[in-house]
Design a protein around this motif. Structure first.
Motif, PDB file in Angstrom:
ATOM      1  N   ALA A  21       0.829  -1.208   0.000  1.00  0.00           N
ATOM      2  CA  ALA A  21       0.000   0.000   0.000  1.00  0.00           C
ATOM      3  C   ALA A  21       0.866   1.262   0.000  1.00  0.00           C
ATOM      4  O   ALA A  21       0.509   2.250  -0.637  1.00  0.00           O
ATOM      5  CB  ALA A  21      -0.930  -0.006   1.210  1.00  0.00           C
ATOM      6  N   ASP A  22       1.997   1.214   0.671  1.00  0.00           N
ATOM      7  CA  ASP A  22       2.892   2.368   0.706  1.00  0.00           C
ATOM      8  C   ASP A  22       3.563   2.624  -0.642  1.00  0.00           C
ATOM      9  O   ASP A  22       3.894   3.769  -0.968  1.00  0.00           O
ATOM     10  CB  ASP A  22       3.965   2.173   1.782  1.00  0.00           C
ATOM     11  CG  ASP A  22       3.395   2.215   3.196  1.00  0.00           C
ATOM     12  OD1 ASP A  22       2.233   2.658   3.363  1.00  0.00           O
ATOM     13  OD2 ASP A  22       4.101   1.785   4.119  1.00  0.00           O
ATOM     14  N   LEU A  23       3.787   1.598  -1.432  1.00  0.00           N
ATOM     15  CA  LEU A  23       4.423   1.757  -2.744  1.00  0.00           C
ATOM     16  C   LEU A  23       3.468   2.313  -3.798  1.00  0.00           C
ATOM     17  O   LEU A  23       3.892   2.977  -4.744  1.00  0.00           O
ATOM     18  CB  LEU A  23       4.954   0.402  -3.242  1.00  0.00           C
ATOM     19  CG  LEU A  23       6.168  -0.174  -2.544  1.00  0.00           C
ATOM     20  CD1 LEU A  23       6.414  -1.596  -3.012  1.00  0.00           C
ATOM     21  CD2 LEU A  23       7.393   0.686  -2.822  1.00  0.00           C
ATOM     22  N   ILE A  24       2.189   2.048  -3.636  1.00  0.00           N
ATOM     23  CA  ILE A  24       1.213   2.371  -4.692  1.00  0.00           C
ATOM     24  C   ILE A  24       1.142   3.858  -5.028  1.00  0.00           C
ATOM     25  O   ILE A  24       1.132   4.211  -6.209  1.00  0.00           O
ATOM     26  CB  ILE A  24      -0.162   1.779  -4.346  1.00  0.00           C
ATOM     27  CG1 ILE A  24      -0.068   0.258  -4.474  1.00  0.00           C
ATOM     28  CG2 ILE A  24      -1.260   2.339  -5.244  1.00  0.00           C
ATOM     29  CD1 ILE A  24      -1.261  -0.492  -3.967  1.00  0.00           C
ATOM     30  N   PRO A  25       1.088   4.781  -4.052  1.00  0.00           N
ATOM     31  CA  PRO A  25       1.003   6.196  -4.439  1.00  0.00           C
ATOM     32  C   PRO A  25       2.161   6.643  -5.339  1.00  0.00           C
ATOM     33  O   PRO A  25       1.952   7.381  -6.304  1.00  0.00           O
ATOM     34  CB  PRO A  25       1.029   6.942  -3.093  1.00  0.00           C
ATOM     35  CG  PRO A  25       0.494   5.957  -2.118  1.00  0.00           C
ATOM     36  CD  PRO A  25       0.984   4.620  -2.602  1.00  0.00           C
ATOM     37  N   ASN A  26       3.373   6.184  -5.054  1.00  0.00           N
ATOM     38  CA  ASN A  26       4.517   6.536  -5.898  1.00  0.00           C
ATOM     39  C   ASN A  26       4.385   5.939  -7.291  1.00  0.00           C
ATOM     40  O   ASN A  26       4.709   6.583  -8.288  1.00  0.00           O
ATOM     41  CB  ASN A  26       5.830   6.064  -5.257  1.00  0.00           C
ATOM     42  CG  ASN A  26       6.131   6.803  -3.977  1.00  0.00           C
ATOM     43  OD1 ASN A  26       5.752   7.953  -3.808  1.00  0.00           O
ATOM     44  ND2 ASN A  26       6.795   6.133  -3.062  1.00  0.00           N
ATOM     45  N   LEU A  27       3.897   4.702  -7.350  1.00  0.00           N
ATOM     46  CA  LEU A  27       3.704   4.048  -8.643  1.00  0.00           C
ATOM     47  C   LEU A  27       2.652   4.802  -9.461  1.00  0.00           C
ATOM     48  O   LEU A  27       2.847   5.081 -10.643  1.00  0.00           O
ATOM     49  CB  LEU A  27       3.279   2.595  -8.432  1.00  0.00           C
ATOM     50  CG  LEU A  27       3.126   1.737  -9.682  1.00  0.00           C
ATOM     51  CD1 LEU A  27       4.475   1.527 -10.345  1.00  0.00           C
ATOM     52  CD2 LEU A  27       2.508   0.396  -9.332  1.00  0.00           C
ATOM     53  N   VAL A  28       1.552   5.161  -8.825  1.00  0.00           N
ATOM     54  CA  VAL A  28       0.482   5.888  -9.516  1.00  0.00           C
ATOM     55  C   VAL A  28       0.991   7.234 -10.023  1.00  0.00           C
ATOM     56  O   VAL A  28       0.728   7.619 -11.168  1.00  0.00           O
ATOM     57  CB  VAL A  28      -0.747   6.062  -8.588  1.00  0.00           C
ATOM     58  CG1 VAL A  28      -1.740   7.060  -9.157  1.00  0.00           C
ATOM     59  CG2 VAL A  28      -1.429   4.722  -8.360  1.00  0.00           C
TER      60      VAL A  28
END
Length: 201
Positions: free
Chosen positions: A53-60
């Motif tokens: 979940a912590d990685l997703i904002p950066n990926l988006v």
């Protein structure tokens, strides 16, 4: 009987009594020990889901810079992440089938949204070669592997605990000394898992 023979006999009876007591203590402590092991494994599952979940904002954000027209997919990922992080199942509620199913469904929806995002990325060669995206994709793949390992370890710990509280003598010990000991939930395959993937050339 001589005093020395009587002394040895008493020592033997004492040793047998001590061995029986220690064996009984091990059996009595087995239920909470297995329960704590399963809860610990559950903590690791949550840890790995939180990492994802912590990685997703950066990926988006990285994808957003390259693929503005894919807004629907980005919104789906963001919404799925929000839902997945809002459904909480802690170690004290892993015996609640409804809460556990809600948690598993939310995580499965997030996995599906991420899969759609990564398929969308195939249309953007510049994005696929972007160093930030490659690093995030690699971290996400590593996290998915860690999630799989953490879930497997949790399933094994739950199996050991559930077996202990459902079989004799663990069942007797649990009902007598640990009446609140309830079976824990384990992960199940998603409904689509049995369906073979579509392969298009």
């Amino acid at each position: 009987m001589t005093a020395s023979l009587l002394g040895r006999l008493r020592l033997l009876v004492l040793a047998l009594g001590l061995a029986t007591t220690l064996s009984a203590c091990d059996a009595v402590n087995r239920v909470p020990t297995l329960e704590e092991a399963a809860k610990s494994r559950w903590g690791e599952v949550q840890n790995q889901y939180q990492r994802r979940a912590d990685l997703i904002p950066n990926l988006v954000e990285t994808v957003k810079g390259y693929a503005q027209q894919e807004k629907d997919v980005l919104v789906q990922v963001t919404e799925a992440r929000a839902k997945a992080t809002s459904v909480k199942v802690d170690a004290s509620t892993v015996s609640d089938p409804q809460k556990f199913r809600e948690f598993q469904d939310a995580q499965n929806q997030l996995s599906g949204a991420l899969g759609r995002l990564l398929v969308t990325v195939e249309r953007y060669p510049d994005l696929k070669s972007n160093a930030n995206f490659l690093a995030l994709q690699s971290q996400l793949e590593g996290t998915e592997n860690r999630i799989a390992v953490a879930r497997r370890d949790y399933i094994q710990a739950v199996q050991a605990y559930n077996t202990e509280i459902r079989t004799i003598p663990g069942r007797w010990i649990a009902s007598t000394l640990y009446p609140d000991a309830k079976p824990m939930e384990a992960f199940t395959a998603t409904p689509d898992a049995a369906r073979p993937p579509n392969v298009k050339f």
